[in-house]
Design an enzyme around this catalytic site. Sequence first.
Site, mmCIF file in Angstrom:
data_model
loop_
_atom_site.group_PDB
_atom_site.id
_atom_site.type_symbol
_atom_site.label_atom_id
_atom_site.label_comp_id
_atom_site.label_asym_id
_atom_site.label_seq_id
_atom_site.Cartn_x
_atom_site.Cartn_y
_atom_site.Cartn_z
ATOM 1 N N SER A 1 0.340 -1.394 -0.171
ATOM 2 C CA SER A 1 0.213 0.333 -0.131
ATOM 3 C C SER A 1 0.747 1.004 0.165
ATOM 4 O O SER A 1 0.789 3.051 -0.005
ATOM 5 C CB SER A 1 -1.226 -0.119 1.174
ATOM 6 O OG SER A 1 -0.611 0.193 2.767
ATOM 7 N N HIS B 1 -4.211 -8.845 -2.941
ATOM 8 C CA HIS B 1 -4.323 -9.398 -1.293
ATOM 9 C C HIS B 1 -5.649 -9.302 -0.019
ATOM 10 O O HIS B 1 -6.101 -9.733 0.121
ATOM 11 C CB HIS B 1 -3.375 -9.161 -0.275
ATOM 12 C CG HIS B 1 -3.565 -9.594 0.691
ATOM 13 N ND1 HIS B 1 -3.205 -8.954 1.938
ATOM 14 C CD2 HIS B 1 -2.941 -11.255 1.682
ATOM 15 C CE1 HIS B 1 -3.815 -9.784 2.880
ATOM 16 N NE2 HIS B 1 -3.793 -10.357 2.684
ATOM 17 N N GLU C 1 -12.677 -9.978 5.848
ATOM 18 C CA GLU C 1 -12.316 -11.708 7.144
ATOM 19 C C GLU C 1 -12.654 -11.384 8.130
ATOM 20 O O GLU C 1 -13.419 -12.140 9.030
ATOM 21 C CB GLU C 1 -10.860 -11.664 6.385
ATOM 22 C CG GLU C 1 -10.823 -13.170 7.274
ATOM 23 C CD GLU C 1 -8.812 -12.923 6.881
ATOM 24 O OE1 GLU C 1 -8.768 -12.557 6.065
ATOM 25 O OE2 GLU C 1 -8.494 -14.495 7.163
HETATM 26 O O1 MCF Z 1 -6.519 -16.042 3.710
HETATM 27 C C1 MCF Z 1 -5.340 -16.526 5.063
HETATM 28 C C2 MCF Z 1 -6.112 -15.485 6.304
HETATM 29 N N1 MCF Z 1 -6.035 -13.925 5.173
HETATM 30 C C3 MCF Z 1 -5.227 -13.382 4.791
HETATM 31 N N2 MCF Z 1 -3.929 -13.564 4.153
HETATM 32 C C4 MCF Z 1 -3.713 -15.191 4.621
HETATM 33 C C5 MCF Z 1 -4.064 -16.284 5.397
HETATM 34 N N3 MCF Z 1 -3.448 -17.460 4.712
HETATM 35 C C6 MCF Z 1 -1.927 -16.452 4.218
HETATM 36 N N4 MCF Z 1 -1.903 -15.349 4.494
HETATM 37 C C7 MCF Z 1 -0.921 -14.794 3.268
HETATM 38 C C8 MCF Z 1 -1.425 -13.529 2.412
HETATM 39 O O2 MCF Z 1 -0.815 -14.069 1.201
HETATM 40 O O3 MCF Z 1 -0.561 -13.977 4.818
HETATM 41 C C9 MCF Z 1 -0.248 -12.644 4.584
HETATM 42 C C10 MCF Z 1 -0.317 -12.901 2.809
HETATM 43 O O4 MCF Z 1 0.797 -12.881 1.273
HETATM 44 C C11 MCF Z 1 -0.618 -11.712 5.299
HETATM 45 S S1 MCF Z 1 -0.552 -10.534 5.428
HETATM 46 C C12 MCF Z 1 1.111 -9.454 6.424
#
Ligand code: MCF
Length: 403
Positions: A146, A180, A210
């Site tokens: 961002s 994301h 979420e």
């Molecule tokens: O779906 C779950 C929970 N929500 C968001 N992100 C992720 C999830 N599992 C892994 N992630 C990854 C996402 O792709 O974690 C990072 C991202 O790269 C979170 S942001 C630091």
Amino acid sequence: MKIIAADYIYTPKGFLTGHGVAFAETIKEIAPVKTLQQKYPDAQLIETHKDSVLYPGFINTHVHLEFSSNRTTLTYGSFIPWLNSVIEDRNELVKKCEPQTMLNACNELLRSGVTSFGAISSFGLELEACIKAPQRVVFFNELIGSNPQTIDVIYADFKERIKASSMHAENRIIPAIAIHAPYSVHPIALRHAITLAKENEYVLCAHLLESQAERSWLDTSDGEFQAFFETNFNQSAPLTTAKEFIEAFDGYPTHFTHCVQATKEELEHLYRQGHTIAHCPRSNRYLGCGRLAIENLKVPFSVATDGLSSNNTLSILDELRAALMLHHQGPLQQLASKLIRSVTSDAADILKLECGQIVPNKLADFTVITLPDTPKNLEEIPLWTILHTKEASQVYIQGEQYV
Ligand code: MCF
Ligand code: FE
């Protein structure tokens, strides 16, 4: 040519008995086994155990393989503590996650009957494992960032990763794009990525609404995300509202993950725009995000595992069992049927794959499930499948047997 015979075959018209399927890389014909043998006398006959059900291969539309080394490191129970633990431990976890760890994860998916999956790739590190794995992989290159100062570099790297994932069609890798989330992607980069998806007809997905923390942050710039953004990014307000983010996808059907905190109006908008939802019941429970009310949902959805970053296994059968327990209201058999559809034909439509149904000309991806005893009623087979099955007894992808 091969012919596979099973006591029960799951088709769009219901369960067939006494039938078989003739196939090579694709499905040729579904008919009584004797008829097929007369028509294709040279075909190899594959028999299955008594009380076996032939399903189209299962499809897991949303998994993160790069976090497959996590077992007891990340904090579960509440979203922001989980996110803080991801930021703190991500480098360690990713370093520990060798290609073999990710290949083992693909194998866990395979043993649960998954023949195609959508892999959300943050860094491109799982490409090697996905090339080696037998499954068809919709490889979702993730865009996340961002900060306007770094977004150009991030976007260039994102495009490089898309290019790298586009060169392995022979290993059943299909390039795609993941945004994301509304709180983590710059609105200008978001527009560029959506345009890129439209131009190349890439399947597009995004995490959306979420947690309660995400809801408060996008709506009123407060809640638990406030301190998170202040501390980590020196940012005091979100760069977009939920409405602006969702409307950026208008006219291009997108696969949104979670949506637990989406309002009725937002869900109505997703439905009218032809969008779909990846429902990850265990991930939502483990990260304290709540329950998606699938009993009232008009938006088509798949059931998916998410990654080992927010789950304890990658078995799609474990996920279906969890869904059955979490959604405790409503008729049980109907829910079981709906859940099986959500990991077969509905999931194939979502990922734009030519599989997911046992009908002529579809890809010959099959999962054989053997029930412990003879089902009394055909309508109860989905329920017995979900309740009694730990692993698939045979798995085929494009006509080749892998389990
Ligand atoms: O779906 C779950 C929970 N929500 C968001 N992100 C992720 C999830 N599992 C892994 N992630 C990854 C996402 O792709 O974690 C990072 C991202 O790269 C979170 S942001 C630091
Ligand atoms: Fe996810």
